[in-house]
Design an enzyme around this catalytic site. Structure first.
Site, PDB file in Angstrom:
ATOM      1  CB  SER A 124      -0.860   0.062   1.266  1.00 33.95           C
ATOM      2  OG  SER A 124      -1.682  -1.041   1.345  1.00 33.95           O
TER       3      SER A 124
ATOM      4  CG  HIS B 285      -2.743  -1.064  -3.836  1.00 33.39           C
ATOM      5  ND1 HIS B 285      -3.321   0.170  -3.628  1.00 33.39           N
ATOM      6  CD2 HIS B 285      -2.678  -1.648  -2.622  1.00 33.39           C
ATOM      7  CE1 HIS B 285      -3.576   0.311  -2.345  1.00 33.39           C
ATOM      8  NE2 HIS B 285      -3.199  -0.770  -1.717  1.00 33.39           N
TER       9      HIS B 285
ATOM     10  CD  GLU C  90      -4.258   2.926  -6.350  1.00 32.84           C
ATOM     11  OE1 GLU C  90      -4.259   4.149  -6.471  1.00 32.84           O
ATOM     12  OE2 GLU C  90      -3.896   2.380  -5.299  1.00 32.84           O
TER      13      GLU C  90
ATOM     14  CG  ASN D  86      -3.940   4.571   0.645  1.00 34.35           C
ATOM     15  OD1 ASN D  86      -5.078   4.536   1.105  1.00 34.35           O
ATOM     16  ND2 ASN D  86      -3.170   3.508   0.572  1.00 34.35           N
TER      17      ASN D  86
HETATM   18  N1  LIG Z   1      -5.401  -4.892   4.597  1.00 37.53           N
HETATM   19  C1  LIG Z   1      -5.662  -4.033   3.620  1.00 37.53           C
HETATM   20  O1  LIG Z   1      -6.745  -3.376   3.595  1.00 37.53           O
HETATM   21  C2  LIG Z   1      -4.704  -3.851   2.481  1.00 37.53           C
HETATM   22  C3  LIG Z   1      -5.164  -3.277   1.289  1.00 37.53           C
HETATM   23  C4  LIG Z   1      -4.290  -3.184   0.199  1.00 37.53           C
HETATM   24  C5  LIG Z   1      -2.967  -3.598   0.342  1.00 37.53           C
HETATM   25  N2  LIG Z   1      -2.538  -4.122   1.526  1.00 37.53           N
HETATM   26  C6  LIG Z   1      -1.144  -4.582   1.589  1.00 37.53           C
HETATM   27  O2  LIG Z   1      -1.147  -6.002   1.469  1.00 37.53           O
HETATM   28  C7  LIG Z   1      -0.055  -6.569   2.196  1.00 37.53           C
HETATM   29  C8  LIG Z   1      -0.602  -7.608   3.163  1.00 37.53           C
HETATM   30  O3  LIG Z   1      -1.530  -6.984   4.026  1.00 37.53           O
HETATM   31  P1  LIG Z   1      -2.582  -7.833   4.875  1.00 37.53           P
HETATM   32  O4  LIG Z   1      -3.545  -6.845   5.436  1.00 37.53           O
HETATM   33  O5  LIG Z   1      -3.064  -8.997   4.097  1.00 37.53           O
HETATM   34  O6  LIG Z   1      -1.636  -8.363   6.051  1.00 37.53           O
HETATM   35  P2  LIG Z   1      -1.876  -9.599   7.043  1.00 37.53           P
HETATM   36  O7  LIG Z   1      -1.095  -9.289   8.268  1.00 37.53           O
HETATM   37  O8  LIG Z   1      -3.334  -9.914   7.169  1.00 37.53           O
HETATM   38  O9  LIG Z   1      -1.193 -10.837   6.268  1.00 37.53           O
HETATM   39  C9  LIG Z   1       0.167 -10.904   5.995  1.00 37.53           C
HETATM   40  C10 LIG Z   1       0.545 -12.389   5.972  1.00 37.53           C
HETATM   41  O10 LIG Z   1       1.870 -12.496   5.424  1.00 37.53           O
HETATM   42  C11 LIG Z   1       2.546 -13.537   6.131  1.00 37.53           C
HETATM   43  N3  LIG Z   1       3.988 -13.301   5.964  1.00 37.53           N
HETATM   44  C12 LIG Z   1       4.746 -12.320   6.492  1.00 37.53           C
HETATM   45  N4  LIG Z   1       6.025 -12.424   6.061  1.00 37.53           N
HETATM   46  C13 LIG Z   1       6.058 -13.499   5.211  1.00 37.53           C
HETATM   47  C14 LIG Z   1       7.077 -14.099   4.430  1.00 37.53           C
HETATM   48  N5  LIG Z   1       8.323 -13.627   4.412  1.00 37.53           N
HETATM   49  N6  LIG Z   1       6.758 -15.183   3.675  1.00 37.53           N
HETATM   50  C15 LIG Z   1       5.502 -15.696   3.679  1.00 37.53           C
HETATM   51  N7  LIG Z   1       4.490 -15.148   4.406  1.00 37.53           N
HETATM   52  C16 LIG Z   1       4.764 -14.067   5.162  1.00 37.53           C
HETATM   53  C17 LIG Z   1       2.049 -13.406   7.547  1.00 37.53           C
HETATM   54  O11 LIG Z   1       2.240 -14.605   8.297  1.00 37.53           O
HETATM   55  C18 LIG Z   1       0.576 -13.044   7.358  1.00 37.53           C
HETATM   56  O12 LIG Z   1      -0.256 -14.196   7.345  1.00 37.53           O
HETATM   57  C19 LIG Z   1       0.675  -5.396   2.836  1.00 37.53           C
HETATM   58  O13 LIG Z   1       1.725  -5.009   2.003  1.00 37.53           O
HETATM   59  C20 LIG Z   1      -0.401  -4.301   2.890  1.00 37.53           C
HETATM   60  O14 LIG Z   1       0.155  -2.998   2.852  1.00 37.53           O
HETATM   61  C21 LIG Z   1      -3.366  -4.276   2.599  1.00 37.53           C
END
Ligand SMILES: NC(=O)c1ccc[n+]([C@@H]2O[C@H](COP(=O)([O-])OP(=O)(O)OC[C@H]3O[C@@H](n4cnc5c(N)ncnc54)[C@H](O)[C@@H]3O)[C@@H](O)[C@H]2O)c1
Length: 281
Positions: A115, A136, A148, A186
């Site tokens: 993000s 994204h 995006e 954002n």
């Molecule tokens: N939550 C949102 O609304 C949203 C929206 C758009 C983008 N994002 C982006 O998406 C990404 C993930 O966000 P999320 O909300 O799903 O997070 P989350 O915490 O729900 O999930 C992340 C997962 O990644 C795993 N993980 C971490 N390091 C790892 C590795 N090296 N290898 C394998 N697995 C690994 C963790 O165990 C966890 O299950 C981030 O970059 C975030 O900025 C989030």
């Protein structure tokens, strides 16, 4: 197409689901042992709901069978597209992309769902940055139409074209953005959320009336304060901090009311309290 999704949290599981729904073979991995069964169950429940509402025609079991959970990142193997959705931490993402780059076919595309981290920086983790791109998605992925697509300085135009077409194939609406802090979404959203928080901080109106104004007067589907609670106030503050440090402009600086709430553990829905109370949810 063969797709690998790395990270099976909120976003990764949704991304895996939409690719499988569109007929792609998906391999899903996560470093946390219990994340994969939780993700698979979550996807199954989501597909069942979509089937009941007749949003999907295919049997959920068949869609689910196209997602193969694997425990180790190095087991994801050869794919056409790699979509990273791990924690928002630069060092972890760089390390992951370096390792994917070692075994991914030269013709494959490597994408990040970040993000707020610069796609230009992330693209330096792979030897051929032409194949690196930002993809994204929005939460909840199976519902939200927008993707995006972020082009770094060295992203090959053919990579952009492919990812636009892949996103369309998922039934999404792609938009393309340069790699600027906050991309498009954002950058627009954060000043709106901030202004709503300032209205509350300055006693202009209460939270309900601020949200009702945005919904009924501006036609926003959610009010800015309830949306902040939904995203997570810590996540909102982190994004504002990134934009503020990159642009150095007051419009992105997290307001005091937000800092105080985050510092006291009021993070929105996930902690049961933010601008609103959520009981036992
Ligand atoms: N939550 C949102 O609304 C949203 C929206 C758009 C983008 N994002 C982006 O998406 C990404 C993930 O966000 P999320 O909300 O799903 O997070 P989350 O915490 O729900 O999930 C992340 C997962 O990644 C795993 N993980 C971490 N390091 C790892 C590795 N090296 N290898 C394998 N697995 C690994 C963790 O165990 C966890 O299950 C981030 O970059 C975030 O900025 C989030």
């Amino acid at each position: 197409m063969k797709v690998a999704v790395i990270g099976a949290g909120t976003m990764g599981r949704g991304i895996a689901q939409v690719f499988a729904q569109s007929g792609h073979e998906v391999v899903l991995t996560d470093m946390k042992a219990d994340a994969l069964p939780v993700a698979m169950k979550n996807i199954e429940n989501s597909l069942d709901r979509l089937k009941k509402k007749s949003i999907i025609a295919e049997n959920p079991g068949e869609i689910l069978s196209r997602i193969r959970p694997v425990k180790q990142v190095d087991e994801i193997g050869q794919n056409d597209l790699y979509v990273e959705a791990i924690f928002e931490k630069l060092s972890a993402k760089m390390e992951l992309f370096r390792s994917i780059d070692r075994f991914a076919p030269k013709t494959s595309i490597i994408a990040s769902n970040t993000s707020s981290i610069s796609i230009n920086i992330l693209s330096t983790a792979v030897k051929a940055p032409g194949r690196f791109i930002g993809m994204h998605f929005f939460n909840p992925v199976p519902v939200m139409k927008l993707v995006e697509i972020i082009k770094a300085e060295r992203t090959d135009p053919a990579t952009v074209e492919s990812v636009v077409s892949i996103a369309r194939g998922l039934g999404k609406e792609p938009v393309t953005s340069k790699d600027f802090p906050g991309f498009i979404s954002n950058r627009i959203l954060m000043p709106i959320l901030k202004e709503a928080m300032l209205c509350l901080q300055e006693g202009v109106a209460n939270a309900q009336d601020i949200d009702r104004t945005a919904k009924l007067g501006l036609n926003h589907p959610m009010g800015p304060l309830e949306l902040s609670d939904f995203i997570g106030l810590d996540v909102v503050m982190d994004i504002m901090e990134v934009l503020y440090s990159e642009f150095g402009e007051e419009r992105f600086k997290p307001p005091i009311i937000l800092r105080n709430m985050v510092n006291s553990g009021m993070l929105g829905r996930k902690t049961g309290v933010g601008f609103y109370h959520y009981g036992d949810e």
